[in-house]
Design a protein around this motif. Structure first.
Motif, PDB file in Angstrom:
ATOM      1  N   ALA A 123       0.976  -1.424   0.204  1.00  0.00           N
ATOM      2  CA  ALA A 123       0.497   0.110  -0.159  1.00  0.00           C
ATOM      3  C   ALA A 123       0.819   0.898  -0.106  1.00  0.00           C
ATOM      4  CB  ALA A 123      -1.136  -0.318   1.197  1.00  0.00           C
ATOM      5  N   ILE A 124       1.972   1.556   0.477  1.00  0.00           N
ATOM      6  CA  ILE A 124       3.073   2.479   0.787  1.00  0.00           C
ATOM      7  C   ILE A 124       3.344   2.726  -0.203  1.00  0.00           C
ATOM      8  CG2 ILE A 124       4.819   3.163   1.751  1.00  0.00           C
ATOM      9  CD1 ILE A 124       3.881   1.880   4.480  1.00  0.00           C
ATOM     10  N   LEU A 125       4.041   1.426  -1.025  1.00  0.00           N
ATOM     11  CA  LEU A 125       4.647   1.993  -2.166  1.00  0.00           C
ATOM     12  C   LEU A 125       3.987   1.962  -3.151  1.00  0.00           C
ATOM     13  CD1 LEU A 125       7.365  -0.775  -1.970  1.00  0.00           C
ATOM     14  CD2 LEU A 125       7.855   0.901  -1.448  1.00  0.00           C
ATOM     15  N   GLU A 126       2.130   1.839  -3.484  1.00  0.00           N
ATOM     16  CA  GLU A 126       2.201   2.361  -4.869  1.00  0.00           C
ATOM     17  C   GLU A 126       1.092   3.525  -4.266  1.00  0.00           C
ATOM     18  OE1 GLU A 126      -3.367   0.446  -5.369  1.00  0.00           O
ATOM     19  OE2 GLU A 126      -1.709  -0.833  -4.879  1.00  0.00           O
ATOM     20  N   ARG A 127       0.593   4.213  -3.320  1.00  0.00           N
ATOM     21  CA  ARG A 127       0.308   5.162  -3.147  1.00  0.00           C
ATOM     22  C   ARG A 127       1.488   5.757  -3.056  1.00  0.00           C
ATOM     23  NH1 ARG A 127      -3.029   4.210   2.748  1.00  0.00           N
ATOM     24  NH2 ARG A 127      -4.044   2.709   1.960  1.00  0.00           N
ATOM     25  N   TYR A 128       2.722   5.862  -2.865  1.00  0.00           N
ATOM     26  CA  TYR A 128       3.676   6.356  -2.310  1.00  0.00           C
ATOM     27  C   TYR A 128       3.908   7.114  -4.144  1.00  0.00           C
ATOM     28  CZ  TYR A 128       7.786  10.027  -2.712  1.00  0.00           C
ATOM     29  OH  TYR A 128       8.649  10.922  -3.092  1.00  0.00           O
ATOM     30  N   GLY A 129       4.468   6.153  -4.859  1.00  0.00           N
ATOM     31  CA  GLY A 129       4.276   5.543  -6.098  1.00  0.00           C
ATOM     32  C   GLY A 129       3.651   6.635  -6.869  1.00  0.00           C
ATOM     33  N   ALA A 130       2.400   6.313  -7.033  1.00  0.00           N
ATOM     34  CA  ALA A 130       1.163   7.689  -7.582  1.00  0.00           C
ATOM     35  C   ALA A 130       1.057   8.958  -7.150  1.00  0.00           C
ATOM     36  CB  ALA A 130      -0.494   6.763  -7.315  1.00  0.00           C
ATOM     37  N   ARG A 131       1.764   8.711  -6.381  1.00  0.00           N
ATOM     38  CA  ARG A 131       2.044  10.462  -5.663  1.00  0.00           C
ATOM     39  C   ARG A 131       3.019  10.608  -6.706  1.00  0.00           C
ATOM     40  NH1 ARG A 131       5.125  12.650  -1.290  1.00  0.00           N
ATOM     41  NH2 ARG A 131       4.142  15.361  -0.466  1.00  0.00           N
ATOM     42  N   PHE A 132       4.610  10.369  -6.277  1.00  0.00           N
ATOM     43  CA  PHE A 132       5.242  11.157  -7.969  1.00  0.00           C
ATOM     44  C   PHE A 132       5.396  11.033  -9.190  1.00  0.00           C
ATOM     45  CE2 PHE A 132       9.206   9.862  -9.923  1.00  0.00           C
ATOM     46  CZ  PHE A 132      10.085  10.845  -9.470  1.00  0.00           C
ATOM     47  N   ASP A 133       4.689   9.971  -9.621  1.00  0.00           N
ATOM     48  CA  ASP A 133       4.518   9.714 -10.790  1.00  0.00           C
ATOM     49  C   ASP A 133       3.410  10.633 -11.304  1.00  0.00           C
ATOM     50  OD1 ASP A 133       5.646   8.014 -10.917  1.00  0.00           O
ATOM     51  OD2 ASP A 133       3.710   5.615 -11.357  1.00  0.00           O
ATOM     52  N   ALA A 134       2.728  11.365 -10.176  1.00  0.00           N
ATOM     53  CA  ALA A 134       1.266  12.382 -10.290  1.00  0.00           C
ATOM     54  C   ALA A 134       2.018  13.817 -11.034  1.00  0.00           C
ATOM     55  CB  ALA A 134       0.683  12.472  -9.344  1.00  0.00           C
ATOM     56  N   PHE A 135       2.803  13.942 -10.320  1.00  0.00           N
ATOM     57  CA  PHE A 135       4.041  14.999  -9.592  1.00  0.00           C
ATOM     58  C   PHE A 135       5.180  14.856 -10.960  1.00  0.00           C
ATOM     59  CE2 PHE A 135       7.887  16.695  -9.238  1.00  0.00           C
ATOM     60  CZ  PHE A 135       7.641  18.140  -9.429  1.00  0.00           C
ATOM     61  N   ALA A 136       5.803  14.417 -11.303  1.00  0.00           N
ATOM     62  CA  ALA A 136       6.193  13.680 -12.454  1.00  0.00           C
ATOM     63  C   ALA A 136       5.873  14.130 -13.354  1.00  0.00           C
ATOM     64  CB  ALA A 136       6.783  12.591 -12.907  1.00  0.00           C
ATOM     65  N   ALA A 137       4.579  13.508 -13.761  1.00  0.00           N
ATOM     66  CA  ALA A 137       4.282  13.815 -14.984  1.00  0.00           C
ATOM     67  C   ALA A 137       2.991  15.229 -15.375  1.00  0.00           C
ATOM     68  CB  ALA A 137       1.975  12.977 -15.208  1.00  0.00           C
ATOM     69  N   SER A 138       3.381  16.192 -13.971  1.00  0.00           N
ATOM     70  CA  SER A 138       2.818  17.451 -14.171  1.00  0.00           C
ATOM     71  C   SER A 138       4.163  18.310 -15.054  1.00  0.00           C
ATOM     72  CB  SER A 138       2.363  18.408 -13.226  1.00  0.00           C
ATOM     73  OG  SER A 138       3.600  18.330 -12.327  1.00  0.00           O
ATOM     74  N   LEU A 139       5.199  17.791 -15.270  1.00  0.00           N
ATOM     75  CA  LEU A 139       6.312  18.580 -15.403  1.00  0.00           C
ATOM     76  C   LEU A 139       6.598  18.586 -16.848  1.00  0.00           C
ATOM     77  CD1 LEU A 139       9.183  16.731 -13.754  1.00  0.00           C
ATOM     78  CD2 LEU A 139       8.608  18.861 -13.617  1.00  0.00           C
ATOM     79  N   ASP A 140       6.930  19.530 -17.995  1.00  0.00           N
ATOM     80  CA  ASP A 140       6.894  20.308 -18.916  1.00  0.00           C
ATOM     81  C   ASP A 140       8.471  20.032 -19.664  1.00  0.00           C
ATOM     82  OD1 ASP A 140       6.675  21.056 -21.557  1.00  0.00           O
ATOM     83  OD2 ASP A 140       5.834  23.101 -20.779  1.00  0.00           O
ATOM     84  N   ASN A 141       8.844  18.698 -19.890  1.00  0.00           N
ATOM     85  CA  ASN A 141      10.131  19.026 -20.777  1.00  0.00           C
ATOM     86  C   ASN A 141      10.779  19.278 -21.846  1.00  0.00           C
ATOM     87  OD1 ASN A 141       9.429  18.153 -23.774  1.00  0.00           O
ATOM     88  ND2 ASN A 141       8.531  16.159 -22.363  1.00  0.00           N
ATOM     89  N   THR A 142       9.979  20.330 -22.330  1.00  0.00           N
ATOM     90  CA  THR A 142      10.001  21.976 -23.029  1.00  0.00           C
ATOM     91  C   THR A 142      10.476  22.628 -21.763  1.00  0.00           C
ATOM     92  OG1 THR A 142       7.739  22.498 -23.358  1.00  0.00           O
ATOM     93  CG2 THR A 142       8.421  20.815 -24.900  1.00  0.00           C
ATOM     94  N   ASP A 143      10.172  22.610 -21.195  1.00  0.00           N
ATOM     95  CA  ASP A 143      10.598  23.718 -20.110  1.00  0.00           C
ATOM     96  C   ASP A 143      11.876  23.947 -19.451  1.00  0.00           C
ATOM     97  OD1 ASP A 143      10.851  25.889 -18.458  1.00  0.00           O
ATOM     98  OD2 ASP A 143       8.634  25.550 -17.737  1.00  0.00           O
ATOM     99  N   ALA A 144      13.115  24.560 -19.772  1.00  0.00           N
ATOM    100  CA  ALA A 144      14.439  24.279 -18.911  1.00  0.00           C
ATOM    101  C   ALA A 144      14.230  24.440 -17.065  1.00  0.00           C
ATOM    102  CB  ALA A 144      14.786  25.104 -19.240  1.00  0.00           C
ATOM    103  N   SER A 145      13.195  24.937 -17.233  1.00  0.00           N
ATOM    104  CA  SER A 145      13.216  25.435 -15.779  1.00  0.00           C
ATOM    105  C   SER A 145      12.387  24.260 -14.462  1.00  0.00           C
ATOM    106  CB  SER A 145      12.369  26.292 -15.630  1.00  0.00           C
ATOM    107  OG  SER A 145      10.779  26.222 -15.327  1.00  0.00           O
ATOM    108  N   GLN A 146      12.216  23.251 -15.704  1.00  0.00           N
ATOM    109  CA  GLN A 146      12.206  21.747 -15.280  1.00  0.00           C
ATOM    110  C   GLN A 146      12.932  20.961 -13.778  1.00  0.00           C
ATOM    111  OE1 GLN A 146       7.733  21.142 -15.390  1.00  0.00           O
ATOM    112  NE2 GLN A 146       8.550  23.662 -15.373  1.00  0.00           N
TER     113      GLN A 146
END
Length: 214
Positions: free
Chosen positions: A71-94
């Motif tokens: 449960a911990i790994l699933e929840r934290y993995g989903a939390r991190f993946d949601a953040f990672a998905a918000s990154l814009d790889n065309t933006d140098a500030s990411q």
């Protein structure tokens, strides 16, 4: 966004609700009492269920740890993946956004105490060690993809190595700074230097990984 101490969604059966309550209680006991005092009795009391009900869902301490870890790994993995998905790889500030989020997350009261206990457990529990290793492997790949790099690319090796280096910094910062004030000069200096140094190195590695020169 669910945190590691909350069960997302609404159980549709009583058994699922009880199991979810037990897992949430186990996570809370681990974070608050530590692994040394992580007992089946403490979890049953925290979940407000009779001991027999607990053992019906998790027949042994190892099974309880296994369910809690999943449960911990699933929840934290989903939390991190949601953040990672918000990154814009065309933006140098990411890159800075990524490093800053990870450094701050490493001392977050929601996650740090649980992971400090899991790392302690992993020393003598291969199941926990394997679970944490898989989490970090997945996080590194998620970071690379979010930055616009294919993990299997030959040019991405040094970027991958540097992301694992970042992981060791994060775990060290949890150990050193979670239980001490983070409003003082020492932590602020560490945070500032860690962000500046790691952002510089990651930006260089990212440029190398994206270099289209044969």
């Amino acid at each position: 966004m669910p945190t590691i101490s909350q069960t997302p969604g609404k159980p549709n059966r009583l058994g699922e609700a009880t199991r979810a309550k037990i897992i949430d209680a186990a996570i809370a006991v681990l974070a608050e009492n530590g692994f040394a005092d992580f007992t089946m009795q403490a979890v049953a009391s925290r979940a407000d269920v009779v001991y027999g009900n607990l053992t019906h869902h998790c027949p042994s301490r190892d099974k309880l740890i296994e369910a809690m870890l999943e449960a911990i790994l699933e929840r934290y993995g989903a939390r991190f993946d949601a953040f990672a998905a918000s990154l814009d790889n065309t933006d140098a500030s990411q890159v800075r956004k990524l490093v800053t989020w990870l450094i701050d997350d490493s001392v977050d009261p929601e996650t740090a105490p649980v992971f400090l206990e899991l790392w302690a457990m992993s020393t003598h529990n291969p199941m926990v060690a394997d679970g944490l290793a898989a989490l970090y492997d997945g996080a590194v790949e998620s970071c690379m993809r979010s930055l616009g790099v294919l993990p299997q690319s030959p040019k991405a090796r040094r970027l991958r190595d540097t992301l694992y280096l970042l992981g060791t910094v994060l775990e060290g910062s949890s150990s050193i700074f979670y239980n001490r004030t983070r409003s003082g000069e020492i932590y602020e200096g560490f945070r500032r230097e860690a962000i500046e140094i790691l952002v510089t190195v990651l930006e260089q590695r990212l440029a190398e990984a994206k270099d289209e020169t044969p």
